[in-house]
Design an enzyme around this catalytic site. Structure first.
Site, short mmCIF file in Angstrom:
data_model
loop_
_atom_site.label_atom_id
_atom_site.label_comp_id
_atom_site.label_asym_id
_atom_site.label_seq_id
_atom_site.Cartn_x
_atom_site.Cartn_y
_atom_site.Cartn_z
N HIS A 28 -1.91 -2.25 -6.23
CA HIS A 28 -2.52 -2.15 -4.92
C HIS A 28 -4.05 -2.08 -4.99
O HIS A 28 -4.71 -1.12 -5.48
CB HIS A 28 -2.17 -0.63 -4.62
CG HIS A 28 -2.62 -0.19 -3.24
ND1 HIS A 28 -2.74 1.02 -2.97
CD2 HIS A 28 -2.84 -1.01 -2.13
CE1 HIS A 28 -3.30 1.13 -1.56
NE2 HIS A 28 -3.37 -0.19 -1.12
N GLU A 82 -4.87 0.33 -7.90
CA GLU A 82 -3.64 1.50 -8.06
C GLU A 82 -2.42 0.75 -8.53
O GLU A 82 -1.84 0.17 -7.82
CB GLU A 82 -3.52 2.14 -6.83
CG GLU A 82 -2.61 3.52 -6.91
CD GLU A 82 -2.88 4.02 -5.45
OE1 GLU A 82 -2.79 3.35 -4.59
OE2 GLU A 82 -2.84 5.34 -5.51
N ASN A 137 -2.78 7.09 -0.36
CA ASN A 137 -2.21 6.90 0.77
C ASN A 137 -1.43 8.24 0.91
O ASN A 137 -1.34 8.88 2.26
CB ASN A 137 -1.65 5.61 1.15
CG ASN A 137 -2.77 4.66 1.34
OD1 ASN A 137 -3.74 4.95 1.50
ND2 ASN A 137 -2.47 3.28 1.54
N SER A 181 0.74 -1.20 0.03
CA SER A 181 -0.12 0.17 0.08
C SER A 181 0.81 1.54 -0.01
O SER A 181 0.38 2.25 0.01
CB SER A 181 -1.08 0.09 1.08
OG SER A 181 -0.17 -0.12 2.39
#
Ligand code: T1G
Length: 706
Positions: free
Chosen positions: A430, A442, A480, A409
């Site tokens: 991801h 992702e 993130n 991540s």
């Protein structure tokens, strides 16, 4: 060259719409239909008319790219064509293949009959664009299928299969050979000479329970998350049941015009095109054929690995699920079986489909069984050493053509790739948890990831039914990396005087599925104290709080301990004075005087930092387009699509306001919160995201001169 061809077969005129890619009802198509119908009506050799489309589909709706332009309102409008259809003394039959959607289905409903091939789908998806059917769909469909079914179809926007449409009377017959079947059906109507079945627009619908609409408003309210269109659809269907056709059509037209002008329509239309644009990777040779992915290995049978295994199995791709021990495999497979069973019990997955998927998942502890996979994806815990060891083993165990992917991540893809002899075949994929539910994929390119691998993984995203976005390699990738600012500000505002319920209420009324603090409680507070400590060490001069640590010290780890920022009764969250006391004590510990907050300040301090960090990702090439960032947030973090995504929303709010907020927060929190050169220049010159390329060129030019 007209967009609509005219030819006569026997005594039937065949109007063929040919406007790739989806035969949308743009002005040229509308003009062609008008000309064709006018010609057929006066052609004595013609007794009936068939309306059919070339290419992959029947008319898939109005031309969305015309919205907001004069073309959308230029005559002939869809309703003008529908009036001609219904006034025709010669039967007109719609011949449907592919997807008859939106205005396409509405045109078909104004025809005297509809024939379709069995593979066709029909629907009114306007709600997904912040709209409602604006060409009589809310008037004609309830008269065909009744208000309940019409409400379900129109508020969900979900298409129905031709077989279901036949059951409901939306189509009259399913044929094998579409054009021949439609011509025969139209000729039959002409021969019969029976009165043409014009939709009984002016009949009122009888015996409709008035409570239906009040109940339906409650139902849509549970999922609307601030959307307007679902409620206006209920109003229109209610009007269609209450008013004669002409008045109901006028009611619908007014409601449609209101939504067409709305920010929600602008946001959802922006999102529609952004999702499709994200699939296109500049610089990738367009003739690059994606490598076929027939068999995959998933390394790690935990929550993520199991979910990823389901994603591939659901797409009909064989999966070898690998873990270190039989017990871990059994546990992982048990979770997969339970997930399918729950989905079958809910009625969302047919048993046969679940069985087919489960049959495709094979487990092993032996890497020797990976010698024929096309892709291996690692999904173990976030430890670089462990990941590198796994990639070294995969490098040796898988065939040379296999792509090696990590579901990390946020860890460095290049560092992972360095553990292999094939960095050009290493990429990040991801998925978001739960992988079998969340749409975002992702994909993260490493410095050496080859164009073929990128093209293959982007195409794989669509094959898996996911929404793929390509990200550059940095800490946290696109999503993130931005998230830390959103959750950081949430904490800072708690210290300054806001309460958890106020912050979450503002976020949820903005349209987030769940507020940041309730989200933290769901994902467990004690899980990220290590990451937080590492960040405090990395940025010692930056503002930080120890709220999470204080709550964890008090045994408040979130839902799993029935208390965190809130107290929980089951899954119901309740404000908790004990949590607020801990927060207030920490305010005092930090010497911060608490004060009242407006909802507007909370909204801007939650969401503007996202826009600021997104602008930096554009500057660094981590994100290719502002729209890509919007697609990440809508699909990975449940950002409301009707606001277009954080970048679209920020541009609507004013990039000058975003930059000013960034300056203010940088003074309080530290330099990482400050606006970058791109945002500053866009804000100063009143330009938006469409000018990113030119501004970056300007900035580069200035740097070279300097
Ligand atoms: N208008 C303009 N362009 C469209 C379009 C549309 N309606 N639909 C698709 N495209 C483009 C899309 O941008 C892409 O372009 C290409 O076609 C292929 O699309 C009065 C007002 C039909 C199921 O909402 O659901 O009617 O990227 O990649 O996966 O009441 O497209 O190639 O340049 O999605 O095979 C209602 C929206 C409109 C249908 C095909 N209709 N489209 O899926 O291809 S509002 C819709 C879709 C309306 C009336 C109201 C899907 C599809 P590019 P794609 P696909």
């Amino acid at each position: 060259m007209s967009a609509v061809a005219y030819r006569v077969e026997g005594d039937v005129a065949v109007l063929t719409v040919d406007a790739p890619p989806v035969n949308a009802l743009g002005l040229a198509v509308r003009q062609g239909l008008l000309a064709g119908l006018d010609r057929a009506v006066v052609d004595d050799a013609v007794a009936a008319v068939v309306l059919i489309c070339a290419g992959s589909t029947f008319i898939a709706g109005a031309d969305i790219s015309e919205f907001g332009t004069a073309k959308a309102l230029a005559e002939p409008r869809i309703r003008t064509i529908q009036d001609l259809l219904e006034a025709s003394s010669k039967p007109v039959v719609a011949a449907i293949h592919g997807t008859a959607l939106g205005g396409g289905l509405e045109v078909a409903l104004a025809c005297h009959a509809r024939v379709a091939v069995a593979s066709a789908k029909l629907g009114l998806p306007e709600v997904k664009l912040g709209l409602l059917p604006g060409a009589g769909g809310t008037v004609r469909l309830p008269r065909l299928v009744g208000p309940e079914v019409a409400l379900d179809m129109i508020t969900s926007g979900a298409p129905i299969a031709a077989t279901r449409a036949l059951e409901l009377g939306v189509i009259d017959v399913i044929v094998e050979d579409l054009e021949a079947g439609a011509i025969a059906y139209a000729a039959g109507l002409a021969t019969d000479g029976a009165p043409l079945p014009v939709m009984a627009r002016d009949e009122r619908l009888r015996d409709v329970d008035p409570a239906l609409f009040a109940d339906y408003r409650l139902k849509v309210g549970k999922k609307a998350r601030g959307q307007i269109a679902p409620f206006r659809i209920v109003d229109c269907v209610e009007a269609a049941c209450r008013l004669p056709g002409a008045e109901a059509l006028a009611f619908e037209a007014a409601a449609f015009a209101e939504l067409l002008a709305s920010d929600q329509r602008k946001g959802l239309v922006h999102y529609f095109f952004a999702e499709r644009e994200a699939r296109k990777i500049p610089g990738l040779p367009t003739d690059l054929a994606p490598q076929p992915i027939r068999k995959v290995a998933v390394i790690g049978a935990g929550l993520m690995g199991g979910g990823i295994a389901m994603v591939f199995a659901n797409a009909g791709i064989a999966v070898t699920l690998v873990d270190v021990g039989q017990e871990a495999l059994e546990r992982g497979l048990g979770v997969i079986r339970k997930t399918y069973a729950a989905s079958v019990a809910r009625g969302s997955t047919p048993q046969a489909k679940a069985d087919r998927a489960l049959a495709l998942i094979h487990t092993t502890t032996d890497y020797a069984e990976l010698r024929d996979v096309d892709l291996a994806i690692e999904a173990v815990f976030e430890n670089m050493g462990v990941k590198q060891a796994i990639f070294a083993r995969l490098d040796a165990a898988t065939p040379a053509h296999a792509i090696l992917a990590s579901n990390t991540s946020g860890l460095d893809i290049d560092a992972i790739a360095s553990a292999t002899l094939r960095p050009e075949r290493v990429i990040g994929i991801h998925f978001f948890s739960p992988a079998n539910v969340m749409k975002l994929m992702e994909n993260v390119r490493g410095a050496q990831t080859s164009p073929e691998v990128i093209a293959t993984v982007m195409a794989l995203g669509r094959q898996l039914g996911k929404v793929p976005v390509l990200a550059g390699n940095c800490d946290g990738f696109i999503g993130n990396r931005m998230l830390q600012y959103y959750s950081g500000e949430a904490e800072f505002m708690l210290i300054e005087g806001a309460t958890p319920e106020q912050v979450d209420r503002v976020a949820e009324s903005f349209g987030m599925a769940m507020g940041p603090l309730a989200m933290r409680d769901l994902s467990a507070l004690d899980l990220n104290t290590v990451v937080r400590a590492a960040r405090r060490e990395a940025f010692p001069d930056e503002r930080c709080t120890l709220i999470v640590e204080r709550l964890v010290e008090a045994g408040r780890c979130g839902q799993k301990t029935s208390k965190g920022y809130y107290r929980y009764e089951g899954r119901t969250r309740l404000p908790d004075p004990e949590a607020l006391a801990i927060i207030e004590a920490h305010s005092r510990e930090l010497g911060v005087a608490r004060r009242a907050f407006s909802d507007e300040e909370i909204r801007d301090r939650l969401f503007m930092p996202l826009v600021n960090e997104g602008a930096k990702e554009l500057e660094e090439g981590i994100a290719l387009r502002a729209g890509d960032i919007d697609v990440v947030w809508v699909n990975g973090y449940a950002f409301p699509a009707h606001r277009g995504g954080p970048m679209f929303w920020g541009e609507q709010m004013g990039l000058d306001k975003v930059a000013a907020m960034a300056e203010r927060l940088a003074a309080a929190n530290g330099e990482r919160w400050a606006p970058g050169p791109l945002l500053r220049r866009l804000a100063e010159t009143g330009r938006g995201w469409s000018a990113v390329g030119e501004v970056l060129a300007e900035l580069r030019g200035e740097m070279q001169v300097a």
